[in-house]
Design a protein around this motif. Structure first.
Motif, short mmCIF file in Angstrom:
data_model
loop_
_atom_site.label_atom_id
_atom_site.label_comp_id
_atom_site.label_asym_id
_atom_site.label_seq_id
_atom_site.Cartn_x
_atom_site.Cartn_y
_atom_site.Cartn_z
N VAL A 199 -9.03 37.72 -8.45
CA VAL A 199 -9.83 38.47 -7.47
C VAL A 199 -10.10 37.57 -6.28
CG1 VAL A 199 -11.97 39.75 -7.08
CG2 VAL A 199 -10.92 39.74 -9.36
N THR A 200 -9.70 38.03 -5.09
CA THR A 200 -9.84 37.20 -3.90
C THR A 200 -10.01 38.05 -2.65
OG1 THR A 200 -8.71 35.55 -2.51
CG2 THR A 200 -7.30 37.09 -3.71
N ASP A 201 -10.82 37.57 -1.71
CA ASP A 201 -10.96 38.23 -0.41
C ASP A 201 -9.91 37.74 0.57
OD1 ASP A 201 -13.14 39.85 -1.07
OD2 ASP A 201 -14.57 38.25 -0.68
N GLN A 202 -9.15 36.70 0.19
CA GLN A 202 -8.13 36.14 1.10
C GLN A 202 -6.79 36.10 0.36
OE1 GLN A 202 -9.29 32.70 3.44
NE2 GLN A 202 -11.41 32.95 2.82
N TYR A 203 -5.85 36.87 0.87
CA TYR A 203 -4.53 36.98 0.25
C TYR A 203 -3.53 37.33 1.34
CZ TYR A 203 -1.36 37.85 -3.70
OH TYR A 203 -0.32 37.77 -4.60
N PRO A 204 -2.27 36.87 1.22
CA PRO A 204 -1.28 37.22 2.25
C PRO A 204 -1.22 38.73 2.48
CG PRO A 204 -0.39 35.58 0.76
CD PRO A 204 -1.71 36.02 0.17
N PRO A 205 -1.01 39.17 3.74
CA PRO A 205 -0.45 38.39 4.84
C PRO A 205 -1.42 37.48 5.59
CG PRO A 205 -0.83 40.63 5.55
CD PRO A 205 -1.13 40.60 4.08
N MET A 206 -2.70 37.40 5.16
CA MET A 206 -3.59 36.44 5.79
C MET A 206 -3.03 35.04 5.60
SD MET A 206 -7.64 35.76 5.09
CE MET A 206 -8.55 34.58 6.09
N VAL A 207 -3.12 34.21 6.64
CA VAL A 207 -2.58 32.86 6.61
C VAL A 207 -3.73 31.87 6.41
CG1 VAL A 207 -1.34 31.10 7.93
CG2 VAL A 207 -0.66 33.50 8.11
N GLY A 208 -3.50 30.88 5.55
CA GLY A 208 -4.53 29.87 5.33
C GLY A 208 -4.41 29.26 3.95
N GLY A 209 -5.31 28.31 3.66
CA GLY A 209 -5.27 27.61 2.38
C GLY A 209 -5.54 28.50 1.19
N VAL A 210 -6.64 29.28 1.23
CA VAL A 210 -6.99 30.13 0.09
C VAL A 210 -5.94 31.20 -0.16
CG1 VAL A 210 -8.73 31.69 -0.87
CG2 VAL A 210 -9.45 29.66 0.39
N PRO A 211 -5.43 31.91 0.87
CA PRO A 211 -4.35 32.86 0.62
C PRO A 211 -3.13 32.20 -0.02
CG PRO A 211 -5.26 33.24 2.79
CD PRO A 211 -5.88 31.98 2.29
N SER A 212 -2.78 31.00 0.41
CA SER A 212 -1.64 30.30 -0.17
C SER A 212 -1.88 29.95 -1.63
CB SER A 212 -1.33 29.02 0.61
OG SER A 212 -0.94 29.31 1.93
N VAL A 213 -3.09 29.49 -1.94
CA VAL A 213 -3.42 29.10 -3.32
C VAL A 213 -3.41 30.31 -4.25
CG1 VAL A 213 -5.27 28.22 -4.80
CG2 VAL A 213 -4.70 27.04 -2.68
N THR A 214 -4.09 31.38 -3.85
CA THR A 214 -4.18 32.56 -4.72
C THR A 214 -2.81 33.23 -4.90
OG1 THR A 214 -4.90 33.85 -2.78
CG2 THR A 214 -6.61 33.02 -4.25
N HIS A 215 -2.05 33.31 -3.83
CA HIS A 215 -0.70 33.89 -3.92
C HIS A 215 0.19 33.02 -4.81
CE1 HIS A 215 3.51 34.48 -2.46
NE2 HIS A 215 3.16 35.74 -2.60
N GLY A 216 0.09 31.71 -4.65
CA GLY A 216 0.89 30.80 -5.46
C GLY A 216 0.57 30.92 -6.94
N LEU A 217 -0.72 30.99 -7.28
CA LEU A 217 -1.11 31.15 -8.68
C LEU A 217 -0.57 32.45 -9.25
CD1 LEU A 217 -4.84 29.95 -8.80
CD2 LEU A 217 -2.89 28.87 -9.89
N ALA A 218 -0.74 33.54 -8.52
CA ALA A 218 -0.31 34.84 -9.01
C ALA A 218 1.19 34.87 -9.28
CB ALA A 218 -0.70 35.93 -8.01
N VAL A 219 1.97 34.41 -8.31
CA VAL A 219 3.43 34.44 -8.45
C VAL A 219 3.90 33.48 -9.54
CG1 VAL A 219 5.60 33.96 -7.27
CG2 VAL A 219 3.78 35.20 -6.08
N ASP A 220 3.33 32.29 -9.58
CA ASP A 220 3.76 31.31 -10.58
C ASP A 220 3.43 31.77 -12.00
OD1 ASP A 220 4.79 29.67 -8.65
OD2 ASP A 220 3.08 28.31 -8.58
N PHE A 221 2.26 32.37 -12.18
CA PHE A 221 1.92 32.88 -13.52
C PHE A 221 2.84 34.03 -13.92
CE2 PHE A 221 -2.57 31.15 -12.95
CZ PHE A 221 -2.35 30.11 -13.83
N ALA A 222 3.18 34.89 -12.97
CA ALA A 222 4.11 35.98 -13.26
C ALA A 222 5.48 35.43 -13.66
CB ALA A 222 4.23 36.91 -12.06
#
Length: 441
Positions: free
Chosen positions: A6-29
């Motif tokens: 659960v996150t308020d910041q996710y791509p296409p938003m650019v930044g550290g938190v969107p990168s971290v949350t997107h990376g975790l989601a994709v890597d876990f998948a």
């Protein structure tokens, strides 16, 4: 496992938190887990789709007034509740303590789901004008931390990307179990490589001068103005490339004009990942004068490419930049010291190579694979402990019932009913009349 992020910041938003949350989601998948992401949409409609094997649910939102690009959803309590019930996650991992994170936490309690919260925020990140105000800043910080700590203490577990970030929570009253877990960096993607003259030409950067790279949101608390002031004081003929954009860009461009250093500064705006990797490999030095970073993904990626780093001695940056080893730390806001440090590194190729090697050594402890392993171990442990605790409570409740024990609420209800029936039989009380002695229980 079944994981909900659960996150308020996710791509296409650019930044550290969107990168971290997107990376975790994709890597876990990619590791075979089932992953759901709950995030804001970029309009008035809810959106559901599968992105890179991740089930992404976006809820209608509006733009946060003090932070451009940050979206705030319209309180989707029932849709989020229905999603949690349908997906039945083993763990809910919250990365934003405001709207969606607060909703998910409230619902998780009733639906009996364990919650992990990761804090990425400083008060100044939420409102730069209030957070930096000399009169209102202290009160704003206290209010913000009071809310944040209250939120975290209701979670089963709390993490932060650095020990510095976690200590800030402890200082303000954190009591929940907690540990630092790095955001991590993909060392297979980010690695040293040869200088790329073609990418330099494409972005209009000089090939015959030392290149300083800065990658960060162009906003007030990142203190890019200090780097620009330092450029005037350099003895070396270096050029700086500023990657990204942000609310302070117009002011920074005006500062460049006033300092008359337009030939030494390039605003590159958003740069796609492949080109940014080539720029890191083509740079001689990475500089981050920020005074508001609880880690710094951009710094970690630069270190993974073998760059020495000069950073402000503020918040968590000293955990990455070890003064005199892989770079230098300078007093926040001191452009004279920053210029001096830049000249030292750019003027000594052997020192630059040594510091770059030290960056690689230090960043090896933040390998993305190791970080994902840490998360998986924590998820499994918390999920097991949560279910085990629930089962033990259920068994104890059944045992108590079998032995004739009733919780106090049931005792009160049973006592009241028994008294009513006894009094009704004696004619002393009608069922619709209150028994005064009930309120003495």
């Amino acid at each position: 496992m079944r994981i909900m992020i659960v996150t308020d910041q996710y791509p296409p938003m650019v930044g550290g938190v969107p990168s971290v949350t997107h990376g975790l989601a994709v890597d876990f998948a990619e590791r075979g887990h089932q992953v759901w992401v709950v995030a804001p949409s970029y309009g008035a409609r809810d959106v559901r789709r599968i992105e890179q094997n991740v089930r992404v649910y976006r809820f209608s939102s509006f733009e946060w007034p003090t932070y451009k690009d940050l979206r705030i959803p319209f309180l989707p309590f029932m849709p989020v509740r229905n999603l949690i019930k349908r997906s039945d996650p083993d763990i809910i991992h919250i990365h934003s303590p405001i709207v969606l994170g607060n909703i998910a936490q409230l619902l998780a309690g009733g639906l009996r789901k364990p919650v992990i919260a990761t804090n990425h925020y400083l008060p100044i990140n939420l409102s730069r004008s209030l957070g930096s105000d000399p009169f209102l800043g202290k009160h704003f910080n206290n209010i913000t931390y009071s809310y944040l700590i209250s939120f975290c203490n209701r979670c089963e577990y709390v993490t932060a990307p650095t020990q510095t970030a976690l200590n800030l929570l402890y200082e303000h009253g954190l009591r929940a179990p907690a540990a630092p877990i790095s955001n991590g960096v993909d060392l297979k993607t980010y690695s040293p490589g040869p200088r790329d003259p073609e990418v330099l030409r494409r972005f209009g950067l000089p090939e015959d001068r030392p290149l300083i790279l800065h990658v960060n949101r162009l906003s007030e608390e990142k203190r890019i103005d200090v780097l620009l002031d330092a450029m005037v004081k350099l003895k070396s003929n270096a050029h700086v490339a500023l990657v990204s954009s942000g609310p302070a860009e117009a002011e920074l461009r005006e500062q460049v004009e006033q300092l008359q250093i337009g030939d030494r500064v390039s605003f590159l705006g958003f740069v796609r990942d492949a080109d940014l990797l080539a720029l890191r490999r083509s740079a001689d030095l990475f500089v981050i004068p920020s005074e508001a970073d609880l880690q710094s993904l951009a710094t970690m990626e630069a270190m993974a490419c073998g760059l020495p780093v000069i950073a402000a001695n503020a918040y968590a940056l000293p955990e990455l930049v070890h003064n005199g080893e892989n770079g230098f730390l300078f007093q926040p806001g001191d452009s004279d010291e920053l210029a001096h440090d830049i000249d030292i590194i750019l003027g000594d190729a052997q020192l630059r190579a040594h510091m770059g090697s030290e960056s690689l050594r230090i960043i090896s402890h933040h390998d993305r694979v190791k970080v994902l392993d840490e998360w998986e171990i924590l998820y499994h442990r918390l999920s097991f402990e949560f279910k085990d605790t629930r089962e033990r409570h259920l068994r104890q409740r059944m045992k108590n019932r079998q032995q004739g024990y009733k919780p106090r609420a049931e005792q009160i209800s049973t006592t009241r009913t028994t008294r009513q029936r006894r009094m009704q039989r004696t004619g002393d009380l009608k069922l619709d009349q209150p028994d005064p002695s009930y309120f003495d229980l």
